[in-house]
Scaffold this motif. Structure first.
Motif, PDB file in Angstrom:
ATOM      1  N   LEU A   1       0.842  -1.203   0.000  1.00  0.00           N
ATOM      2  CA  LEU A   1       0.000   0.000   0.000  1.00  0.00           C
ATOM      3  C   LEU A   1       0.879   1.255   0.000  1.00  0.00           C
ATOM      4  CD1 LEU A   1      -2.704  -1.095   2.623  1.00  0.00           C
ATOM      5  CD2 LEU A   1      -2.842  -1.262   0.126  1.00  0.00           C
ATOM      6  N   ARG A   2       1.944   1.206   0.816  1.00  0.00           N
ATOM      7  CA  ARG A   2       2.852   2.365   0.883  1.00  0.00           C
ATOM      8  C   ARG A   2       3.471   2.639  -0.484  1.00  0.00           C
ATOM      9  NH1 ARG A   2       7.471   0.548   4.043  1.00  0.00           N
ATOM     10  NH2 ARG A   2       8.172  -0.137   2.002  1.00  0.00           N
ATOM     11  N   ASP A   3       3.885   1.574  -1.162  1.00  0.00           N
ATOM     12  CA  ASP A   3       4.538   1.756  -2.454  1.00  0.00           C
ATOM     13  C   ASP A   3       3.578   2.285  -3.520  1.00  0.00           C
ATOM     14  OD1 ASP A   3       6.787   0.860  -1.193  1.00  0.00           O
ATOM     15  OD2 ASP A   3       6.741  -1.157  -2.049  1.00  0.00           O
ATOM     16  N   ALA A   4       2.284   2.046  -3.305  1.00  0.00           N
ATOM     17  CA  ALA A   4       1.277   2.523  -4.275  1.00  0.00           C
ATOM     18  C   ALA A   4       0.781   3.925  -3.936  1.00  0.00           C
ATOM     19  CB  ALA A   4       0.096   1.559  -4.296  1.00  0.00           C
ATOM     20  N   ALA A   5       1.180   4.437  -2.760  1.00  0.00           N
ATOM     21  CA  ALA A   5       0.592   5.679  -2.252  1.00  0.00           C
ATOM     22  C   ALA A   5       1.360   6.904  -2.744  1.00  0.00           C
ATOM     23  CB  ALA A   5       0.597   5.655  -0.720  1.00  0.00           C
ATOM     24  N   ALA A   6       0.615   7.865  -3.285  1.00  0.00           N
ATOM     25  CA  ALA A   6       1.231   9.134  -3.697  1.00  0.00           C
ATOM     26  C   ALA A   6       1.625   9.928  -2.449  1.00  0.00           C
ATOM     27  CB  ALA A   6       0.221   9.938  -4.520  1.00  0.00           C
ATOM     28  N   PRO A   7       2.619  10.840  -2.592  1.00  0.00           N
ATOM     29  CA  PRO A   7       2.964  11.711  -1.457  1.00  0.00           C
ATOM     30  C   PRO A   7       1.714  12.437  -0.940  1.00  0.00           C
ATOM     31  CG  PRO A   7       4.544  11.982  -3.239  1.00  0.00           C
ATOM     32  CD  PRO A   7       3.454  11.103  -3.770  1.00  0.00           C
ATOM     33  N   GLY A   8       1.614  12.563   0.376  1.00  0.00           N
ATOM     34  CA  GLY A   8       0.420  13.173   0.975  1.00  0.00           C
ATOM     35  C   GLY A   8      -0.627  12.150   1.379  1.00  0.00           C
ATOM     36  N   SER A   9      -0.410  10.883   0.989  1.00  0.00           N
ATOM     37  CA  SER A   9      -1.354   9.820   1.362  1.00  0.00           C
ATOM     38  C   SER A   9      -1.269   9.530   2.861  1.00  0.00           C
ATOM     39  CB  SER A   9      -1.055   8.539   0.571  1.00  0.00           C
ATOM     40  OG  SER A   9      -1.348   8.724  -0.805  1.00  0.00           O
ATOM     41  N   HIS A  10      -2.300   8.871   3.387  1.00  0.00           N
ATOM     42  CA  HIS A  10      -2.365   8.543   4.808  1.00  0.00           C
ATOM     43  C   HIS A  10      -2.618   7.048   5.007  1.00  0.00           C
ATOM     44  CE1 HIS A  10      -2.772  12.878   5.125  1.00  0.00           C
ATOM     45  NE2 HIS A  10      -2.730  12.807   6.440  1.00  0.00           N
ATOM     46  N   LEU A  11      -2.199   6.558   6.169  1.00  0.00           N
ATOM     47  CA  LEU A  11      -2.419   5.167   6.574  1.00  0.00           C
ATOM     48  C   LEU A  11      -3.004   5.182   7.982  1.00  0.00           C
ATOM     49  CD1 LEU A  11      -1.851   2.040   6.230  1.00  0.00           C
ATOM     50  CD2 LEU A  11       0.339   2.488   7.356  1.00  0.00           C
ATOM     51  N   VAL A  12      -4.127   4.492   8.156  1.00  0.00           N
ATOM     52  CA  VAL A  12      -4.768   4.398   9.480  1.00  0.00           C
ATOM     53  C   VAL A  12      -4.744   2.937   9.912  1.00  0.00           C
ATOM     54  CG1 VAL A  12      -6.880   4.799  10.816  1.00  0.00           C
ATOM     55  CG2 VAL A  12      -6.316   6.312   8.891  1.00  0.00           C
ATOM     56  N   ILE A  13      -4.191   2.668  11.102  1.00  0.00           N
ATOM     57  CA  ILE A  13      -4.142   1.297  11.617  1.00  0.00           C
ATOM     58  C   ILE A  13      -4.676   1.276  13.046  1.00  0.00           C
ATOM     59  CG2 ILE A  13      -2.590  -0.562  12.398  1.00  0.00           C
ATOM     60  CD1 ILE A  13      -0.700   0.163  10.104  1.00  0.00           C
ATOM     61  N   SER A  14      -5.535   0.296  13.359  1.00  0.00           N
ATOM     62  CA  SER A  14      -5.758  -0.053  14.764  1.00  0.00           C
ATOM     63  C   SER A  14      -5.547  -1.549  14.889  1.00  0.00           C
ATOM     64  CB  SER A  14      -7.147   0.380  15.252  1.00  0.00           C
ATOM     65  OG  SER A  14      -8.158  -0.429  14.706  1.00  0.00           O
ATOM     66  N   HIS A  15      -5.028  -1.966  16.051  1.00  0.00           N
ATOM     67  CA  HIS A  15      -4.518  -3.333  16.158  1.00  0.00           C
ATOM     68  C   HIS A  15      -4.546  -3.796  17.614  1.00  0.00           C
ATOM     69  CE1 HIS A  15      -1.845  -6.767  15.776  1.00  0.00           C
ATOM     70  NE2 HIS A  15      -1.658  -6.550  14.488  1.00  0.00           N
TER      71      HIS A  15
ATOM     72  N   PHE B   1      -8.490  -0.808  26.873  1.00  0.00           N
ATOM     73  CA  PHE B   1      -9.104  -0.895  25.540  1.00  0.00           C
ATOM     74  C   PHE B   1      -8.405  -1.884  24.615  1.00  0.00           C
ATOM     75  CE2 PHE B   1     -11.115   2.810  27.235  1.00  0.00           C
ATOM     76  CZ  PHE B   1     -12.401   2.737  26.720  1.00  0.00           C
ATOM     77  N   LEU B   2      -7.221  -2.365  24.986  1.00  0.00           N
ATOM     78  CA  LEU B   2      -6.542  -3.491  24.310  1.00  0.00           C
ATOM     79  C   LEU B   2      -6.156  -3.235  22.852  1.00  0.00           C
ATOM     80  CD1 LEU B   2      -8.663  -6.604  25.492  1.00  0.00           C
ATOM     81  CD2 LEU B   2      -6.807  -5.462  26.696  1.00  0.00           C
ATOM     82  N   VAL B   3      -6.563  -2.107  22.291  1.00  0.00           N
ATOM     83  CA  VAL B   3      -6.312  -1.836  20.866  1.00  0.00           C
ATOM     84  C   VAL B   3      -5.571  -0.509  20.729  1.00  0.00           C
ATOM     85  CG1 VAL B   3      -7.405  -1.323  18.629  1.00  0.00           C
ATOM     86  CG2 VAL B   3      -8.301  -3.178  20.056  1.00  0.00           C
ATOM     87  N   LEU B   4      -4.443  -0.561  19.992  1.00  0.00           N
ATOM     88  CA  LEU B   4      -3.668   0.651  19.708  1.00  0.00           C
ATOM     89  C   LEU B   4      -4.049   1.180  18.330  1.00  0.00           C
ATOM     90  CD1 LEU B   4      -0.168  -0.656  20.878  1.00  0.00           C
ATOM     91  CD2 LEU B   4      -1.531   1.105  22.029  1.00  0.00           C
ATOM     92  N   GLY B   5      -4.027   2.498  18.190  1.00  0.00           N
ATOM     93  CA  GLY B   5      -4.356   3.095  16.891  1.00  0.00           C
ATOM     94  C   GLY B   5      -3.410   4.252  16.570  1.00  0.00           C
ATOM     95  N   GLY B   6      -3.200   4.442  15.280  1.00  0.00           N
ATOM     96  CA  GLY B   6      -2.358   5.549  14.854  1.00  0.00           C
ATOM     97  C   GLY B   6      -2.629   5.903  13.398  1.00  0.00           C
ATOM     98  N   VAL B   7      -2.125   7.055  12.985  1.00  0.00           N
ATOM     99  CA  VAL B   7      -2.289   7.538  11.610  1.00  0.00           C
ATOM    100  C   VAL B   7      -0.931   8.011  11.110  1.00  0.00           C
ATOM    101  CG1 VAL B   7      -3.395   9.241  10.110  1.00  0.00           C
ATOM    102  CG2 VAL B   7      -4.674   8.263  12.038  1.00  0.00           C
ATOM    103  N   GLY B   8      -0.543   7.544   9.909  1.00  0.00           N
ATOM    104  CA  GLY B   8       0.708   7.973   9.288  1.00  0.00           C
ATOM    105  C   GLY B   8       0.436   8.773   8.028  1.00  0.00           C
ATOM    106  N   ARG B   9       1.402   9.639   7.699  1.00  0.00           N
ATOM    107  CA  ARG B   9       1.297  10.420   6.456  1.00  0.00           C
ATOM    108  C   ARG B   9       2.552  10.151   5.639  1.00  0.00           C
ATOM    109  NH1 ARG B   9       2.521  15.423   4.239  1.00  0.00           N
ATOM    110  NH2 ARG B   9       0.828  16.306   2.995  1.00  0.00           N
ATOM    111  N   ARG B  10       2.379  10.049   4.346  1.00  0.00           N
ATOM    112  CA  ARG B  10       3.498   9.735   3.447  1.00  0.00           C
ATOM    113  C   ARG B  10       4.231  11.012   3.082  1.00  0.00           C
ATOM    114  NH1 ARG B  10       6.724   6.516   1.465  1.00  0.00           N
ATOM    115  NH2 ARG B  10       6.734   5.710  -0.657  1.00  0.00           N
TER     116      ARG B  10
ATOM    117  N   TRP C   1       6.295   5.978   6.806  1.00  0.00           N
ATOM    118  CA  TRP C   1       5.234   6.987   7.013  1.00  0.00           C
ATOM    119  C   TRP C   1       5.638   7.864   8.192  1.00  0.00           C
ATOM    120  CZ3 TRP C   1       0.751   6.509   3.872  1.00  0.00           C
ATOM    121  CH2 TRP C   1       0.625   5.295   3.188  1.00  0.00           C
ATOM    122  N   ASP C   2       5.245   9.126   8.179  1.00  0.00           N
ATOM    123  CA  ASP C   2       5.416   9.979   9.363  1.00  0.00           C
ATOM    124  C   ASP C   2       4.193   9.795  10.241  1.00  0.00           C
ATOM    125  OD1 ASP C   2       7.769  11.065   8.348  1.00  0.00           O
ATOM    126  OD2 ASP C   2       6.677  12.573   7.194  1.00  0.00           O
TER     127      ASP C   2
END
Length: 265
Positions: A176-190, A256-265, A229-230
């Motif tokens: 996904l990162r390799d397909a993402a244009a600059p300015g793209s975002h990634l949201v993960i919770s786990h 809450f047992l689940v961590l979440g974060g957001v990255g920017r390319r 990602w930043d």
């Protein structure tokens, strides 16, 4: 409730992660097998419903935050069964032109998503597996709706903990990162075992009966998914701590047992 939402190929005897989650969120697109697993989950973790709601609330805050930066394309991978406050509703409240592609491998989730989104030309549903990100990115329905040469937000909310170590979850994120244009975002919770290793191990055992496992990981392992990602403030935190709405305070966030974060390319 009628059975018109049940696709003919569904095996209702095997619990589905998407349908267990639907049940915890108060939905009615689930079977006895899903409710049995959810009951076991509530025995291990009496706050399972609150946890599911906190995860959805994190998704909504992250989508709203990203949409407010001007991103108008979202891919929700492992989207599950649509519930109130879906990605397209949150994003389109900020920008009516926002476009969303939902991706899930659960037949019921896909069938129900298609029913809800019928006639919405700014959203599409793919029946696909996140373990094959290249197939998702190359899908004509996605390419018809989104322009991957522009920034996009990839959402993997409560998704990567359904992928075993040997299935290489890091490769999914890297594709996904390799397909993402600059300015793209990634949201993960786990799911994490940092605070409650005994509890998360018991949850993992329960999920061995389901359509996907529940693999908890450490803070460091989850943070590694953001390589390249930043990570935006406040970093990778328990989901209620990620930019809570004004006036919202959380006691004992570790529960809450689940961590979440957001990255920017």
């Amino acid at each position: 409730m009628g059975s018109e939402w049940i696709p003919p190929e569904v095996d209702s005897r095997r619990p589905s992660v998407a349908r267990v989650y639907d049940y915890l969120l108060g939905g009615d697109h689930n079977f006895a097998s899903d409710r049995d697993l959810a009951t076991g989950l509530l025995r291990v973790e009496p706050q399972a419903r609150e946890l599911a709601q906190a995860n959805r609330a994190f998704l909504r805050r992250a989508v709203r935050t990203i949409a407010e930066t001007g991103i108008d394309q979202f891919v929700d991978i492992g989207s599950g069964i649509p519930t109130q406050g879906n990605v397209h509703e949150v994003a389109q409240r900020v920008n009516p032109d926002a476009r969303v592609v939902y991706v899930d491998n659960d037949d019921v989730a896909v069938a129900h998503s298609r029913t809800i989104l019928a006639g919405n030309d700014q959203a599409a549903v793919l029946h696909a597996d996140m373990r094959s990100p290249e197939d998702i990115l190359a899908d004509p329905a996605l390419k018809g709706l989104l322009d991957l040469s522009r920034p996009v937000a990839f959402l993997l909310v409560a998704a990567l903990h359904l992928v075993k170590h040997e299935e290489d979850p890091a490769a999914i994120v890297a594709a996904l990162r390799d397909a993402a244009a600059p300015g793209s975002h990634l949201v993960i919770s786990h799911l994490t075992h940092e605070a409650e290793p005994g509890k998360t191990a018991a949850i993992g055992k329960l999920y061995d009966r389901a359509s996907s496992p529940a693999v908890s990981r450490s803070h460091a392992e989850i943070l590694r998914f953001f390589d390249g990602w930043d990570v935006l403030d406040p970093g990778l935190v328990y989901v209620p701590q990620w930019r809570p709405d004004e006036g919202e305070t959380v006691d004992d966030p570790e529960r809450f047992l689940v961590l979440g974060g957001v990255g920017r390319r």
